[in-house]
Design an enzyme around this catalytic site. Sequence first.
Site, short mmCIF file in Angstrom:
data_model
loop_
_atom_site.label_atom_id
_atom_site.label_comp_id
_atom_site.label_asym_id
_atom_site.label_seq_id
_atom_site.Cartn_x
_atom_site.Cartn_y
_atom_site.Cartn_z
N GLU A 272 0.84 -1.21 0.00
CA GLU A 272 0.00 0.00 0.00
C GLU A 272 0.87 1.26 0.00
O GLU A 272 1.70 1.46 0.89
CB GLU A 272 -0.93 -0.02 1.22
CG GLU A 272 -2.03 1.02 1.13
CD GLU A 272 -3.02 0.93 2.29
OE1 GLU A 272 -3.28 -0.20 2.78
OE2 GLU A 272 -3.52 1.99 2.70
N LYS B 229 -7.58 -1.75 11.21
CA LYS B 229 -6.90 -2.10 9.96
C LYS B 229 -5.71 -1.16 9.76
O LYS B 229 -4.63 -1.58 9.31
CB LYS B 229 -7.89 -2.01 8.79
CG LYS B 229 -7.37 -2.50 7.46
CD LYS B 229 -6.63 -1.45 6.65
CE LYS B 229 -6.19 -2.01 5.30
NZ LYS B 229 -5.35 -1.08 4.56
N ASP C 112 4.56 -14.79 11.23
CA ASP C 112 3.31 -15.31 10.68
C ASP C 112 2.21 -14.25 10.85
O ASP C 112 1.65 -14.09 11.93
CB ASP C 112 2.97 -16.60 11.43
CG ASP C 112 1.71 -17.27 10.93
OD1 ASP C 112 0.90 -16.61 10.26
OD2 ASP C 112 1.52 -18.46 11.24
N HIS D 18 -2.65 10.07 0.69
CA HIS D 18 -2.74 8.77 0.03
C HIS D 18 -2.53 8.92 -1.47
O HIS D 18 -1.76 8.20 -2.08
CB HIS D 18 -4.11 8.15 0.34
CG HIS D 18 -4.24 6.77 -0.18
ND1 HIS D 18 -3.62 5.70 0.42
CD2 HIS D 18 -4.91 6.28 -1.24
CE1 HIS D 18 -3.89 4.61 -0.25
NE2 HIS D 18 -4.67 4.93 -1.28
C1 MEV Z 1 -5.97 2.61 5.08
O1 MEV Z 1 -5.16 1.53 4.69
C2 MEV Z 1 -6.06 2.70 6.56
C3 MEV Z 1 -7.03 3.74 7.10
O2 MEV Z 1 -8.32 3.55 6.54
C4 MEV Z 1 -7.06 3.59 8.58
C5 MEV Z 1 -8.10 4.44 9.28
O3 MEV Z 1 -9.14 4.77 8.68
O4 MEV Z 1 -7.87 4.74 10.47
C6 MEV Z 1 -6.61 5.14 6.69
#
Ligand code: MEV
Length: 438
Positions: A85, A280, A296, A393
Site C-alpha cells: 500500500e 486495519k 506469521d 494517500h
Molecule cells: C488505510 O489503509 C487505513 C485507514 O483507513 C485507517 C483508518 O481509517 O484509520 C486510513
Amino acid sequence: MDNAVSGFSKLTKEEKINWIANTYFINPAEAIATLKQYWNNDAQLQQLHDDFIENTISNFYLPMGIAPNFLINGNYYSVPMVIEESSVVAAAAKSAKFWSTRGGFKAAVLNTEKIGQVHFLFQGDSGSLQSFFEAIKPNLLASTESITANMQKRGGGITSLELRNKTTELENYFQLHVTFETKDSMGANFINSCLEQLAKTLKEEALNYAGFNEAEKNISVVMSILSNYVPNCIVRAEVSCQVTDLAEKKIENPQEFAEKFVQAVRIAEVEPFRAVTHNKGIMNGVDAVILATGNDFRAVEAGVHAYASRNGQYSSLSHAKIENGVFTFWMEIPLAVGTVGGLTSLHPLVKIALEILGKPSASQLMEIVAVTGLAQNFAALRSLTTTGIQEGHMKMHINNILNQYQTTPEERKMIKSHFENNTISHAAVVSYIDSLRK
Ligand code: MEV
C-alpha cells in the site's frame, strides 16, 4: 472439469508452468515469460524459495521499505516494512519523525505466555477424570522432556498444565489447557510437538488407569494444536506529550487537534464499523514489520482481532486521553512473534531486516511491531481529523496510476508539476494524461 489436473505436485516446475500457461492463457508464451521474469538468477536462492512451499511456479515480489527515526525507549530504529500500500511507509516515517521530537515512543512487554490445547472427548464421570489427571500429571510432563529440554535451557518450556471441563458447552468435551514460555521463538512447532506428545500420553495412561471403567479408558483425542489467541502475550506502546507541544505546520490549534483526535478514538471504541477500519490502519504497520521479519501475519491478525473483541463487541485497539494538559495515546495488543527459528534464519531479506533492527529479542520485536502499529494509527487519525486521508494517500498513489498508464518521463514531469497545485484523484490524473496525449 477441463481445468482439473491430477498429480500436479509430481510435475517438474517447467511442466507445472507449461500446464498453467496452456490451460489458462490465450498467449501461453507471454505468461511463461512473465512467470520466469521473476525467477532469481541465483539457482540456489531460487531453490530456497521454491522449497518454502509446494508447487512453486514463481516469486511474488512485495516492496521492502524503511521507516527511519523511530525513537523507542530512548533508542533509534530504522524499521523495515514489507507492504504494497503506497502511503503506509511514508505515514510511519512521518509519525516516527513527529514523535522523535516529542519524547519518542515508550513500549513494554507485559507478559509472554503462549497457549496450546489438547481437545478430547471423555465419556464418564468428570470427578474420576479429575483424579486421573492429577495422578498422571507428572507423567504427562515427563513424557515431553525430550522435546522441552532445549527450550528449558533457554529459560522456556511448559509453564502450566490444567484439565478443563467444557461439557456445558459441548457434550463430553474436555481439554488439556497448556501454557508455554517460548523465549525468542514463536514456538508453534515446539508447542504442537509438546501437545501431540501430551495427547499420546493421555490416551496411553487412560488405557492403563485402574480407576476407569471400560468406556472411560477410551479417551478420544480430537486434536492437539496451539492457540493463536494469546491474551497473555501482550505488548504496550504509548506516546505522550503536552497538548501544546503537538503544534506544528498542519496542527495550528493543538488543543482542538487533540480533542478531535480523542473523539475519533472514542468513536472507534464504541462503533464496530469504524473500529475495524481503525484497527486495519494499526495492522498496516503491524503486518508490514511482521512480514519483513519473517513472522506469521495470519497468526498475528487472528489473535489481534480476537483480542479486539474480548469484551463481547469488536472495538478499538488503541486509546487516547487528555489529562492535565497532557495528550496520551496508547494501545496494548497480543503479539506472538519470534526472532529465531522459522523463516528468520532462512530468508536472506528477513536476516537483513533483523540485522537492521539490531538483532532484537522476541520481546524487543514485540515492542517495535506495536510501536509501528501505533505510529500508523496516529498518522491515519491525524490525516482523517485534519486534511482527510486522500491528500497524502493520492500523493503516494499517483505513481501507481502513472505506471498503469505507462507514462513517459516527460509526461510524468508535467503531471507531477500540474498536481502540485491541483487535487489528485484517479479520474483527474487519467483525464490529465488524456489531455496531454491529445
Ligand atoms: C488505510 O489503509 C487505513 C485507514 O483507513 C485507517 C483508518 O481509517 O484509520 C486510513
